[in-house]
Enzyme design. Structure first.
Site, short mmCIF file in Angstrom:
data_model
loop_
_atom_site.label_atom_id
_atom_site.label_comp_id
_atom_site.label_asym_id
_atom_site.label_seq_id
_atom_site.Cartn_x
_atom_site.Cartn_y
_atom_site.Cartn_z
N ARG A 1 13.18 -11.26 28.62
CA ARG A 1 13.11 -11.75 30.00
C ARG A 1 14.07 -10.97 30.90
O ARG A 1 15.29 -11.17 30.86
CB ARG A 1 13.42 -13.25 30.03
CG ARG A 1 12.25 -14.09 29.52
CD ARG A 1 12.63 -15.53 29.30
NE ARG A 1 13.56 -15.68 28.19
CZ ARG A 1 14.08 -16.85 27.80
NH1 ARG A 1 13.76 -17.96 28.43
NH2 ARG A 1 14.91 -16.90 26.76
N VAL B 1 12.13 -7.24 20.03
CA VAL B 1 12.56 -6.72 18.72
C VAL B 1 11.41 -6.54 17.73
O VAL B 1 11.58 -5.92 16.69
CB VAL B 1 13.67 -7.59 18.07
CG1 VAL B 1 14.95 -7.57 18.90
CG2 VAL B 1 13.20 -9.02 17.82
N TYR C 1 9.44 -20.98 9.21
CA TYR C 1 10.75 -20.78 9.86
C TYR C 1 11.85 -20.78 8.80
O TYR C 1 12.69 -19.87 8.75
CB TYR C 1 11.01 -21.86 10.92
CG TYR C 1 12.36 -21.70 11.55
CD1 TYR C 1 12.63 -20.60 12.38
CD2 TYR C 1 13.41 -22.59 11.30
CE1 TYR C 1 13.88 -20.41 12.95
CE2 TYR C 1 14.67 -22.41 11.86
CZ TYR C 1 14.89 -21.32 12.69
OH TYR C 1 16.14 -21.12 13.24
N PRO D 1 23.66 -22.06 11.28
CA PRO D 1 23.89 -23.31 12.02
C PRO D 1 22.82 -24.36 11.74
O PRO D 1 21.67 -24.05 11.41
CB PRO D 1 23.80 -22.88 13.49
CG PRO D 1 23.73 -21.38 13.49
CD PRO D 1 23.18 -20.99 12.17
N GLU E 1 17.65 -23.34 24.09
CA GLU E 1 16.21 -23.40 24.41
C GLU E 1 15.35 -23.40 23.13
O GLU E 1 14.13 -23.32 23.20
CB GLU E 1 15.83 -22.22 25.30
CG GLU E 1 16.45 -22.34 26.68
CD GLU E 1 16.17 -21.15 27.58
OE1 GLU E 1 15.23 -20.39 27.30
OE2 GLU E 1 16.92 -20.98 28.55
#
Ligand code: NDP
Ligand code: 8X3
Length: 254
Positions: free
Chosen positions: A35, A59, A151, A181, A187
């Site tokens: 962005r 990426v 994921y 984490p 977001e």
């Protein structure tokens, strides 16, 4: 001479917080993300205090990653810290109902994008015998949860790849750390739920999650240990999060 940090996914969340923290400590910054408006406003903010090199980058585009690294201005070329932060989760459906494109996007970003950036930056670090690759993994790479499927798989890859990098880099002064984490507000959930802010908000409702600044603090800490110290992995959760017991179905007694 100032240290140089290369931050992927600097337009939001952890990446933006890390860029800001490193800038307050005088590090020169290379920042990227897709962005451009976000990137430009962060560049302008940071450039008030440190030299900043900013460019739009997806990426997932290997050629673009290589071209961007090859085109680093001389004063930014000797990267001290690569923060492989760009990444995302998409969806929380069980595997049998997932959108295949979401799986492609997570693999292409979280695994392949991280590999492209690492492969482009690492030879220079080894040549200079100096540098640190900090990857952003996740607790999802160690502990499964319903809907985590690909994921979690991508973050398990990141964890193992980080450890394997350490094996390859033995005998050099290049360090590798995987930060893992748990629940952190950014977001991330808005992206996971494809812009559904009500659903994203529910994830953090009534909790005190980690914030991007907490992660930045840890990234900065691992990066500033004495040169002979390598922090391999840091797993971190907010106090309001812990582990579920094993799930048992009682519908399969036959
Ligand atoms: P955000 O969604 O706030 O930030 C993600 C960043 O990644 C954005 O800057 C985004 O920039 C960038 N990004 C995504 N895809 C691409 C791409 N293809 N090319 C370049 N940049 C990309 O989430 P977080 O800050 O929370 O996430 C950062 C990392 O932390 C991710 O790897 C995530 O998996 C991980 N993580 C997050 C946790 C959480 O609970 N928040 C917990 C554990 C790990 P842009 O869209 O502009 O390209
Ligand atoms: C993000 C943490 O638990 O939402 O990596 O997967 S979790």
């Amino acid at each position: 001479m100032a240290n140089i940090a290369f931050v992927t996914g600097a337009t939001s969340g952890f990446g933006a917080a890390c860029a800001r923290l490193f800038a307050t400590h005088g590090w020169k910054l290379i920042i990227c993300g897709r962005r451009q408006d976000r990137l430009e406003s962060l560049r302008a903010e940071l450039a008030a205090s440190v030299p900043v090199h900013a460019f739009p980058l997806d990426v997932r585009d290997e050629a673009a990653v290589n071209a961007a690294v090859a085109a680093l201005p001389d004063e930014f070329a000797a990267v001290d810290l690569l923060l492989n932060n760009a990444g995302l989760a998409l969806g929380l459906e069980p595997a049998q109902r997932c959108d295949m494109q979401d799986w492609h996007d997570m693999v292409d970003t979280n695994i392949k994008g991280l590999l492209y950036c690492t492969r482009a930056i690492l030879p220079g670090m080894v040549e200079r015998n100096r540098g640190h690759v900090v990857n952003i993994g996740s607790v999802a790479g160690s502990y499964p949860y319903p809907g985590g499927n690909v994921y979690g798989g991508t973050k398990a890859f990141v964890k193992q790849f980080s450890l394997d990098l350490r094996a390859d880099l033995l005998g050099t002064r290049v360090r590798v750390t995987n930060i893992e984490p748990g629940l952190a507000e950014s977001e991330f959930s808005l992206v996971r739920f494809k812009g559904d802010s009500a659903k994203a908000g529910q994830v953090y409702e009534g909790t005190r999650p980690l914030g991007p600044e907490d992660i930045a603090d840890i990234v900065f800490w691992v990066a500033t240990r004495p040169a002979h110290v390598n922090v391999n992995r840091v797993e971190v959760m907010p106090v309001c999060q812990a582990f579920a017991p094993f799930a048992i179905s009682r519908a399969l007694d036959g």
